[in-house]
Design a protein around this motif. Structure first.
Motif, PDB file in Angstrom:
ATOM      1  N   GLU A   6     -26.911  10.371  44.099  1.00 26.22           N
ATOM      2  CA  GLU A   6     -25.841   9.225  44.934  1.00 26.22           C
ATOM      3  C   GLU A   6     -24.700  10.163  45.348  1.00 26.22           C
ATOM      4  OE1 GLU A   6     -24.591   5.770  42.648  1.00 26.22           O
ATOM      5  OE2 GLU A   6     -26.757   5.126  43.237  1.00 26.22           O
ATOM      6  N   PHE A   7     -24.193  11.173  44.424  1.00 26.79           N
ATOM      7  CA  PHE A   7     -23.435  12.130  44.661  1.00 26.79           C
ATOM      8  C   PHE A   7     -23.602  12.960  46.050  1.00 26.79           C
ATOM      9  CE2 PHE A   7     -21.312  16.480  44.291  1.00 26.79           C
ATOM     10  CZ  PHE A   7     -19.846  15.784  44.338  1.00 26.79           C
ATOM     11  N   ILE A   8     -24.816  13.335  46.135  1.00 28.93           N
ATOM     12  CA  ILE A   8     -25.255  14.201  47.169  1.00 28.93           C
ATOM     13  C   ILE A   8     -25.258  13.320  48.342  1.00 28.93           C
ATOM     14  CG2 ILE A   8     -26.994  15.606  48.226  1.00 28.93           C
ATOM     15  CD1 ILE A   8     -27.741  16.493  45.455  1.00 28.93           C
ATOM     16  N   LEU A   9     -25.702  12.164  48.193  1.00 30.82           N
ATOM     17  CA  LEU A   9     -25.923  11.245  49.492  1.00 30.82           C
ATOM     18  C   LEU A   9     -24.614  10.676  50.035  1.00 30.82           C
ATOM     19  CD1 LEU A   9     -29.218   9.360  48.642  1.00 30.82           C
ATOM     20  CD2 LEU A   9     -28.982  11.174  50.105  1.00 30.82           C
ATOM     21  N   ASN A  10     -23.735  10.648  49.179  1.00 22.93           N
ATOM     22  CA  ASN A  10     -22.187  10.178  49.599  1.00 22.93           C
ATOM     23  C   ASN A  10     -21.307  11.336  49.852  1.00 22.93           C
ATOM     24  OD1 ASN A  10     -23.115   7.444  49.456  1.00 22.93           O
ATOM     25  ND2 ASN A  10     -22.854   7.217  47.330  1.00 22.93           N
ATOM     26  N   SER A  11     -21.670  12.556  49.737  1.00 19.53           N
ATOM     27  CA  SER A  11     -20.733  13.495  49.832  1.00 19.53           C
ATOM     28  C   SER A  11     -20.553  13.928  51.386  1.00 19.53           C
ATOM     29  CB  SER A  11     -21.283  14.930  49.532  1.00 19.53           C
ATOM     30  OG  SER A  11     -22.559  15.130  50.063  1.00 19.53           O
ATOM     31  N   ARG A  12     -19.308  14.360  51.778  1.00 16.82           N
ATOM     32  CA  ARG A  12     -19.070  14.646  53.190  1.00 16.82           C
ATOM     33  C   ARG A  12     -19.967  15.452  53.917  1.00 16.82           C
ATOM     34  NH1 ARG A  12     -17.285  11.129  55.826  1.00 16.82           N
ATOM     35  NH2 ARG A  12     -17.862  12.263  57.601  1.00 16.82           N
ATOM     36  N   PRO A  13     -20.241  16.799  53.243  1.00 18.53           N
ATOM     37  CA  PRO A  13     -21.058  17.436  54.058  1.00 18.53           C
ATOM     38  C   PRO A  13     -22.629  16.981  54.467  1.00 18.53           C
ATOM     39  CG  PRO A  13     -20.474  18.520  52.161  1.00 18.53           C
ATOM     40  CD  PRO A  13     -19.872  17.093  52.307  1.00 18.53           C
ATOM     41  N   TRP A  14     -23.052  15.892  53.367  1.00 19.86           N
ATOM     42  CA  TRP A  14     -24.312  15.250  53.763  1.00 19.86           C
ATOM     43  C   TRP A  14     -24.483  14.325  54.721  1.00 19.86           C
ATOM     44  CZ3 TRP A  14     -29.385  16.052  51.456  1.00 19.86           C
ATOM     45  CH2 TRP A  14     -30.301  15.109  52.156  1.00 19.86           C
ATOM     46  N   PHE A  18     -26.571  14.294  58.178  1.00 18.43           N
ATOM     47  CA  PHE A  18     -27.434  12.907  58.273  1.00 18.43           C
ATOM     48  C   PHE A  18     -26.588  11.993  58.646  1.00 18.43           C
ATOM     49  CE2 PHE A  18     -29.650  16.058  55.358  1.00 18.43           C
ATOM     50  CZ  PHE A  18     -30.718  16.433  56.262  1.00 18.43           C
ATOM     51  N   ARG A  19     -26.593  11.377  59.717  1.00 18.72           N
ATOM     52  CA  ARG A  19     -25.908  10.288  60.085  1.00 18.72           C
ATOM     53  C   ARG A  19     -26.442   8.890  59.935  1.00 18.72           C
ATOM     54  NH1 ARG A  19     -21.611  12.253  63.467  1.00 18.72           N
ATOM     55  NH2 ARG A  19     -21.230  14.391  62.863  1.00 18.72           N
ATOM     56  N   HIS A  20     -27.600   8.788  59.188  1.00 18.32           N
ATOM     57  CA  HIS A  20     -28.325   7.803  58.794  1.00 18.32           C
ATOM     58  C   HIS A  20     -28.642   7.637  57.323  1.00 18.32           C
ATOM     59  CE1 HIS A  20     -31.980  10.156  58.399  1.00 18.32           C
ATOM     60  NE2 HIS A  20     -31.404  10.934  59.532  1.00 18.32           N
ATOM     61  N   GLY A  21     -28.834   6.277  57.024  1.00 17.81           N
ATOM     62  CA  GLY A  21     -29.192   6.131  55.670  1.00 17.81           C
ATOM     63  C   GLY A  21     -30.689   6.378  55.267  1.00 17.81           C
ATOM     64  N   TRP A  22     -31.240   5.633  54.093  1.00 15.71           N
ATOM     65  CA  TRP A  22     -32.743   6.025  53.854  1.00 15.71           C
ATOM     66  C   TRP A  22     -33.594   4.974  54.973  1.00 15.71           C
ATOM     67  CZ3 TRP A  22     -35.127   9.683  51.529  1.00 15.71           C
ATOM     68  CH2 TRP A  22     -36.366   9.451  51.127  1.00 15.71           C
ATOM     69  N   PRO A  23     -34.567   5.562  55.543  1.00 18.79           N
ATOM     70  CA  PRO A  23     -35.286   4.837  56.744  1.00 18.79           C
ATOM     71  C   PRO A  23     -36.116   3.616  56.040  1.00 18.79           C
ATOM     72  CG  PRO A  23     -36.179   6.758  56.334  1.00 18.79           C
ATOM     73  CD  PRO A  23     -35.089   6.785  55.373  1.00 18.79           C
ATOM     74  N   ASP A  24     -35.402   2.748  55.344  1.00 18.34           N
ATOM     75  CA  ASP A  24     -36.306   1.581  54.965  1.00 18.34           C
ATOM     76  C   ASP A  24     -35.890   0.217  55.800  1.00 18.34           C
ATOM     77  OD1 ASP A  24     -33.805   1.091  54.104  1.00 18.34           O
ATOM     78  OD2 ASP A  24     -34.601   1.073  51.838  1.00 18.34           O
ATOM     79  N   ASN A  25     -35.070   0.470  56.962  1.00 21.48           N
ATOM     80  CA  ASN A  25     -34.859  -0.917  57.678  1.00 21.48           C
ATOM     81  C   ASN A  25     -34.887  -0.424  59.150  1.00 21.48           C
ATOM     82  OD1 ASN A  25     -31.836   0.272  58.613  1.00 21.48           O
ATOM     83  ND2 ASN A  25     -32.170   0.309  56.151  1.00 21.48           N
ATOM     84  N   PRO A  26     -35.082  -1.366  60.028  1.00 20.10           N
ATOM     85  CA  PRO A  26     -35.075  -0.831  61.496  1.00 20.10           C
ATOM     86  C   PRO A  26     -33.912  -0.019  62.082  1.00 20.10           C
ATOM     87  CG  PRO A  26     -35.681  -3.010  61.363  1.00 20.10           C
ATOM     88  CD  PRO A  26     -35.194  -2.588  59.986  1.00 20.10           C
ATOM     89  N   LEU A  27     -32.746  -0.371  61.763  1.00 20.18           N
ATOM     90  CA  LEU A  27     -31.511   0.296  62.192  1.00 20.18           C
ATOM     91  C   LEU A  27     -31.450   1.887  61.636  1.00 20.18           C
ATOM     92  CD1 LEU A  27     -28.714   0.316  63.527  1.00 20.18           C
ATOM     93  CD2 LEU A  27     -27.811  -0.122  61.277  1.00 20.18           C
ATOM     94  N   ILE A  32     -32.588   7.731  63.114  1.00 19.89           N
ATOM     95  CA  ILE A  32     -33.202   8.886  62.756  1.00 19.89           C
ATOM     96  C   ILE A  32     -33.341   9.635  64.219  1.00 19.89           C
ATOM     97  CG2 ILE A  32     -35.453   9.996  61.967  1.00 19.89           C
ATOM     98  CD1 ILE A  32     -35.053   8.465  59.391  1.00 19.89           C
ATOM     99  N   MET A  33     -34.149   8.708  64.983  1.00 19.35           N
ATOM    100  CA  MET A  33     -34.708   9.272  66.282  1.00 19.35           C
ATOM    101  C   MET A  33     -33.649   9.493  67.322  1.00 19.35           C
ATOM    102  SD  MET A  33     -37.755   8.836  65.842  1.00 19.35           S
ATOM    103  CE  MET A  33     -38.578   9.000  67.407  1.00 19.35           C
ATOM    104  N   THR A  34     -32.374   8.578  67.274  1.00 21.28           N
ATOM    105  CA  THR A  34     -31.200   8.828  68.268  1.00 21.28           C
ATOM    106  C   THR A  34     -30.257   9.894  67.897  1.00 21.28           C
ATOM    107  OG1 THR A  34     -30.257   6.834  67.221  1.00 21.28           O
ATOM    108  CG2 THR A  34     -31.378   6.693  69.509  1.00 21.28           C
ATOM    109  N   THR A  35     -30.231  10.189  66.515  1.00 20.88           N
ATOM    110  CA  THR A  35     -29.351  11.165  66.299  1.00 20.88           C
ATOM    111  C   THR A  35     -29.605  12.840  66.153  1.00 20.88           C
ATOM    112  OG1 THR A  35     -29.747  10.666  63.767  1.00 20.88           O
ATOM    113  CG2 THR A  35     -27.930   9.819  64.907  1.00 20.88           C
ATOM    114  N   ASN A  36     -31.118  12.839  66.284  1.00 21.80           N
ATOM    115  CA  ASN A  36     -31.745  13.990  66.016  1.00 21.80           C
ATOM    116  C   ASN A  36     -32.272  14.549  67.337  1.00 21.80           C
ATOM    117  OD1 ASN A  36     -34.048  16.038  66.124  1.00 21.80           O
ATOM    118  ND2 ASN A  36     -33.785  15.812  63.526  1.00 21.80           N
ATOM    119  N   ILE A  37     -31.640  15.735  67.760  1.00 20.67           N
ATOM    120  CA  ILE A  37     -31.848  16.006  69.437  1.00 20.67           C
ATOM    121  C   ILE A  37     -33.441  16.279  69.646  1.00 20.67           C
ATOM    122  CG2 ILE A  37     -31.708  18.671  68.909  1.00 20.67           C
ATOM    123  CD1 ILE A  37     -30.495  18.950  71.654  1.00 20.67           C
TER     124      ILE A  37
END
Ligand code: HEM
Length: 250
Positions: A6-14, A18-27, A32-37
């Motif tokens: 949780e510490f890693i996932l909530n840290s500023r660098p992470w 990564f501008r998205h959460g765990w991909p278990d929902n449509p958003l 994942i698709m739109t924030t990765n070139i």
């Protein structure tokens, strides 16, 4: 362990990376698709049929990979090659006989070029037979035609660089054929050769075209071509399914 995660996932660098959460929902899945070139090259949603290997046979992607391979091996070749009529031939001989993996490097570049011509033609045939040139993709077909011509120009200009007999006479014949073009023929021949026959001026011009002009134009057009595929909603297979469903009354 859970706390650390949780510490890693909530840290500023992470979060800045990564501008998205765990991909278990449509958003999050679409983020994942739109924030990765690289993923952004694909539309967020694609039809299953369009990503089947048997639909496109990945020919456009293979052609793109060939372009990348040619750029990388070409840069390496530039470390050893000087475009001078005095040294060019011997540079290639030295590369093949004395430089470690030099023969492999040269062959990768040469076979890669043959492969790119072949896959670009096969890709065009695939686009034609699947009817993917139809509206709204006419613009991308036109870009494709320019890409094919630039691929040929890349092969043609590279042909002279080894400065051996094959290169010299092939370019002599090629530019003489170009001179027969009724309107601009003679001018094209003069522009390419920079003189009355194949010599140092021609080698310099072919080198500049081969290492700068053609790769830069290809880079820009391939980027535009792939971006256009995305903006047209992915491969044409998406619409084929809709048409079939519409005919079935679904
Ligand atoms: C340097 C040469 C080329 C490269 C690198 C390239 C690359 C690509 C890629 C990566 C795709 C998407 C995926 C795929 O089909 O594999 C694509 C699609 C497409 N390409 Fe090319 N291409 C090239 C030449 C051409 C040519 C010569 C034409 C036609 C004259 C063409 C027309 C199209 C069209 C219309 C699409 C959309 C296909 C669809 O919607 O199903 N391309 N290209």
């Amino acid at each position: 362990m859970k706390k650390l995660k949780e510490f890693i996932l909530n840290s500023r660098p992470w979060k800045s990376f990564f501008r998205h959460g765990w991909p278990d929902n449509p958003l999050d899945r679409s983020l994942i698709m739109t924030t990765n070139i690289f993923f952004h090259l694909h539309p967020v949603r694609v039809n299953k049929k369009s990503i089947k290997a048997s639909y496109s046979m990945g020919l456009g992607i293979i052609t793109t990979v060939m372009y990348i391979l040619l750029s990388l091996t070409g840069i390496m070749l530039m470390f050893y090659y000087v475009p001078s009529v005095e040294t060019a031939y011997f540079d290639i001989v030295t590369l093949q006989t004395k430089v470690p993996f030099g023969q492999l490097l040269r062959n990768m570049h040469r076979w890669g070029a043959h492969m790119m011509v072949l896959t670009a033609i096969l890709h065009m045939a695939r686009v034609f037979y699947t009817g993917a040139y139809k509206p709204p993709r006419e613009f991308n077909w036109v870009i494709g035609v320019i890409l094919l011509i630039m691929t040929f120009v890349g092969s043609f200009t590279g042909y002279l660089l080894p400065w051996d007999q094959l290169a010299f006479w092939a370019i002599t014949v090629g530019t003489s054929v170009a001179a027969y073009e009724p309107l601009m023929g003679k001018t094209i021949q003069k522009l390419l050769l920079g003189g009355p026959e194949v010599g140092q001026a021609a080698l310099t011009r072919f080198y500049a075209l081969h290492i700068m002009v053609v790769p830069a134009v290809l880079f820009l057009l391939i980027a535009l071509h792939i971006w256009r595929v995305r903006k047209d909603g992915g491969l044409a297979a998406n619409e084929v399914k809709d048409e079939v469903e519409a005919e079935d009354g679904k």
